[in-house]
Design a protein around this motif. Structure first.
Motif, PDB file in Angstrom:
ATOM      1  N   ALA A  19      -4.701 -18.409  -0.756  1.00 41.08           N
ATOM      2  CA  ALA A  19      -3.538 -17.723  -1.314  1.00 41.08           C
ATOM      3  C   ALA A  19      -3.573 -16.238  -1.028  1.00 41.08           C
ATOM      4  CB  ALA A  19      -3.470 -17.942  -2.831  1.00 41.08           C
ATOM      5  N   CYS A  20      -4.764 -15.667  -0.988  1.00 38.67           N
ATOM      6  CA  CYS A  20      -4.882 -14.234  -0.758  1.00 38.67           C
ATOM      7  C   CYS A  20      -4.998 -13.896   0.714  1.00 38.67           C
ATOM      8  CB  CYS A  20      -6.099 -13.684  -1.504  1.00 38.67           C
ATOM      9  SG  CYS A  20      -5.923 -13.860  -3.290  1.00 38.67           S
ATOM     10  N   SER A  37     -10.378   1.141  -1.026  1.00 46.27           N
ATOM     11  CA  SER A  37     -11.281   2.109  -1.634  1.00 46.27           C
ATOM     12  C   SER A  37     -10.819   2.487  -3.034  1.00 46.27           C
ATOM     13  CB  SER A  37     -11.385   3.354  -0.757  1.00 46.27           C
ATOM     14  OG  SER A  37     -10.098   3.929  -0.606  1.00 46.27           O
ATOM     15  N   ALA A  38      -9.579   2.196  -3.378  1.00 42.78           N
ATOM     16  CA  ALA A  38      -9.094   2.504  -4.721  1.00 42.78           C
ATOM     17  C   ALA A  38      -9.661   1.496  -5.707  1.00 42.78           C
ATOM     18  CB  ALA A  38      -7.569   2.436  -4.759  1.00 42.78           C
ATOM     19  N   ALA A  39      -9.906   1.943  -6.912  1.00 42.34           N
ATOM     20  CA  ALA A  39     -10.442   1.059  -7.941  1.00 42.34           C
ATOM     21  C   ALA A  39      -9.589   1.193  -9.191  1.00 42.34           C
ATOM     22  CB  ALA A  39     -11.896   1.394  -8.237  1.00 42.34           C
ATOM     23  N   PRO A  40      -8.487   0.421  -9.285  1.00 40.93           N
ATOM     24  CA  PRO A  40      -7.624   0.550 -10.441  1.00 40.93           C
ATOM     25  C   PRO A  40      -8.366   0.273 -11.738  1.00 40.93           C
ATOM     26  CG  PRO A  40      -6.893  -1.228  -9.008  1.00 40.93           C
ATOM     27  CD  PRO A  40      -8.082  -0.611  -8.388  1.00 40.93           C
ATOM     28  N   ALA A 137      -6.649  -3.928  -5.547  1.00 37.93           N
ATOM     29  CA  ALA A 137      -5.805  -2.744  -5.348  1.00 37.93           C
ATOM     30  C   ALA A 137      -4.545  -3.035  -4.538  1.00 37.93           C
ATOM     31  CB  ALA A 137      -6.611  -1.626  -4.690  1.00 37.93           C
ATOM     32  N   THR A 138      -4.614  -4.008  -3.650  1.00 37.58           N
ATOM     33  CA  THR A 138      -3.451  -4.332  -2.810  1.00 37.58           C
ATOM     34  C   THR A 138      -2.857  -5.694  -3.155  1.00 37.58           C
ATOM     35  OG1 THR A 138      -4.886  -5.304  -1.125  1.00 37.58           O
ATOM     36  CG2 THR A 138      -4.359  -2.960  -0.886  1.00 37.58           C
ATOM     37  N   MET A 139      -3.138  -6.191  -4.343  1.00 41.29           N
ATOM     38  CA  MET A 139      -2.712  -7.544  -4.707  1.00 41.29           C
ATOM     39  C   MET A 139      -1.533  -7.582  -5.668  1.00 41.29           C
ATOM     40  SD  MET A 139      -6.342  -9.550  -5.035  1.00 41.29           S
ATOM     41  CE  MET A 139      -5.515 -11.088  -5.418  1.00 41.29           C
ATOM     42  N   ASP A 140      -0.789  -6.504  -5.794  1.00 47.08           N
ATOM     43  CA  ASP A 140       0.343  -6.476  -6.721  1.00 47.08           C
ATOM     44  C   ASP A 140       1.287  -7.646  -6.446  1.00 47.08           C
ATOM     45  OD1 ASP A 140       1.998  -5.395  -8.780  1.00 47.08           O
ATOM     46  OD2 ASP A 140       3.319  -4.583  -7.236  1.00 47.08           O
ATOM     47  N   GLY A 141       1.573  -8.415  -7.490  1.00 47.43           N
ATOM     48  CA  GLY A 141       2.495  -9.541  -7.381  1.00 47.43           C
ATOM     49  C   GLY A 141       1.874 -10.841  -6.897  1.00 47.43           C
ATOM     50  N   VAL A 156      -0.233  -4.413 -10.227  1.00 43.87           N
ATOM     51  CA  VAL A 156      -0.932  -3.153  -9.983  1.00 43.87           C
ATOM     52  C   VAL A 156       0.107  -2.048  -9.961  1.00 43.87           C
ATOM     53  CG1 VAL A 156      -2.426  -1.841  -8.423  1.00 43.87           C
ATOM     54  CG2 VAL A 156      -2.692  -4.334  -8.584  1.00 43.87           C
ATOM     55  N   ASP A 157      -0.056  -1.089 -10.864  1.00 49.01           N
ATOM     56  CA  ASP A 157       0.850   0.054 -10.938  1.00 49.01           C
ATOM     57  C   ASP A 157      -0.009   1.299 -11.074  1.00 49.01           C
ATOM     58  OD1 ASP A 157       2.939   1.814 -11.222  1.00 49.01           O
ATOM     59  OD2 ASP A 157       3.552   1.107 -13.201  1.00 49.01           O
ATOM     60  N   GLY A 158      -0.313   1.927  -9.953  1.00 44.48           N
ATOM     61  CA  GLY A 158      -1.215   3.076  -9.970  1.00 44.48           C
ATOM     62  C   GLY A 158      -2.598   2.644 -10.391  1.00 44.48           C
ATOM     63  N   ASP A 159      -3.082   3.222 -11.481  1.00 43.20           N
ATOM     64  CA  ASP A 159      -4.409   2.876 -11.990  1.00 43.20           C
ATOM     65  C   ASP A 159      -4.382   1.777 -13.039  1.00 43.20           C
ATOM     66  OD1 ASP A 159      -5.690   4.694 -10.378  1.00 43.20           O
ATOM     67  OD2 ASP A 159      -5.721   6.281 -11.877  1.00 43.20           O
ATOM     68  N   THR A 160      -3.214   1.200 -13.278  1.00 40.79           N
ATOM     69  CA  THR A 160      -3.094   0.157 -14.295  1.00 40.79           C
ATOM     70  C   THR A 160      -3.008  -1.216 -13.646  1.00 40.79           C
ATOM     71  OG1 THR A 160      -1.923   1.682 -15.765  1.00 40.79           O
ATOM     72  CG2 THR A 160      -1.716  -0.669 -16.243  1.00 40.79           C
ATOM     73  N   VAL A 161      -3.871  -2.111 -14.100  1.00 39.79           N
ATOM     74  CA  VAL A 161      -3.857  -3.491 -13.621  1.00 39.79           C
ATOM     75  C   VAL A 161      -3.518  -4.388 -14.801  1.00 39.79           C
ATOM     76  CG1 VAL A 161      -5.218  -5.386 -12.655  1.00 39.79           C
ATOM     77  CG2 VAL A 161      -5.525  -3.070 -11.783  1.00 39.79           C
ATOM     78  N   THR A 162      -2.550  -5.273 -14.587  1.00 36.68           N
ATOM     79  CA  THR A 162      -2.167  -6.231 -15.616  1.00 36.68           C
ATOM     80  C   THR A 162      -2.324  -7.644 -15.069  1.00 36.68           C
ATOM     81  OG1 THR A 162       0.149  -6.145 -14.944  1.00 36.68           O
ATOM     82  CG2 THR A 162      -0.527  -4.676 -16.740  1.00 36.68           C
ATOM     83  N   LEU A 163      -2.449  -8.581 -15.983  1.00 35.33           N
ATOM     84  CA  LEU A 163      -2.485 -10.002 -15.651  1.00 35.33           C
ATOM     85  C   LEU A 163      -1.408 -10.662 -16.486  1.00 35.33           C
ATOM     86  CD1 LEU A 163      -6.342 -10.537 -15.941  1.00 35.33           C
ATOM     87  CD2 LEU A 163      -5.037 -10.232 -13.828  1.00 35.33           C
TER      88      LEU A 163
END
Length: 196
Positions: A19-20, A37-40, A137-141, A156-163
């Motif tokens: 899937a990814c 390299s980003a770590a939300p 970091a690049t998995m939004d949606g 993923v919205d900036g530094d905020t990660v939601t599930l």
């Protein structure tokens, strides 16, 4: 139960990888999404959490504190030995406050059905493989499949990660990358509930 969970985890891992769309391997040999390299929402683990990296997921959560209800629920469902197993696993760990915020009677109902509803909810918080904060970091949606078999949607919205769970509930990842010998823990501010 343990073999079924392991088989489900292996199947789920294959689905997560496809899937990814990633071919990269982690240290433990499991595939995960492309890294960035980003770590939300990354928070530096405290000294006690860093020292706990020599412990498995269950012992690491217990040492970190704030996960008494989760530990009790894992024991009631008979999942402690599984999460002490080889893994690797990624666990989205609800805090004691997250369990307290459930509607009245919900936790009691779950604990009354340890091999049914409780196991379904707990395995919905586990993703096979070791998925670090930078991996999402690049998995939004995108959706990932849990050991439960149901999917979670990553935001993923900036530094905020939601599930977002299949029931439409959304939780926020409040701390990330608490490493253990058999995986990683990410702290969440709510309890994920599968629709099924």
């Amino acid at each position: 139960m343990r073999r079924t969970l392991a088989a489900t985890a292996a199947l789920s891992l294959a689905l997560v990888v496809s899937a990814c769309g990633s071919d990269s391997d982690t240290d433990a040999g499991a595939s995960t999404p492309a890294t960035s390299s980003a770590a939300p929402t990354s928070a530096s683990p405290s000294a006690s959490e860093s020292a706990a990296a020599s412990a498995d997921i269950v012992d690491t959560a217990v040492a970190a504190g704030g996960f008494t209800t989760l530990a009790t629920a894992l024991e009631a469902a008979g999942l402690v030995e599984t999460l002490k197993g080889e893994g690797p696993y990624t666990v989205f760990a609800p805090t004691d406050e997250a369990f307290t915020a459930l509607p009245d009677g919900t936790l009691d109902d779950l604990l009354a059905d340890p091999q049914g509803a409780l196991t379904d909810v707990l395995t919905y918080h586990v993703v096979p493989g070791k998925v670090m904060a930078a991996d999402v970091a690049t998995m939004d949606g995108q959706e990932v499949e849990t050991v439960n078999g149901e999917k979670l949607t990553i935001g993923v919205d900036g530094d905020t990660v939601t599930l977002t769970d299949t029931s439409g509930g959304e939780v926020t990842v409040t701390q990330t990358d608490i490493e253990a010998t058999n995986g990683v823990i990410h702290v969440i501010d709510g309890v994920l509930v599968p629709k099924g």
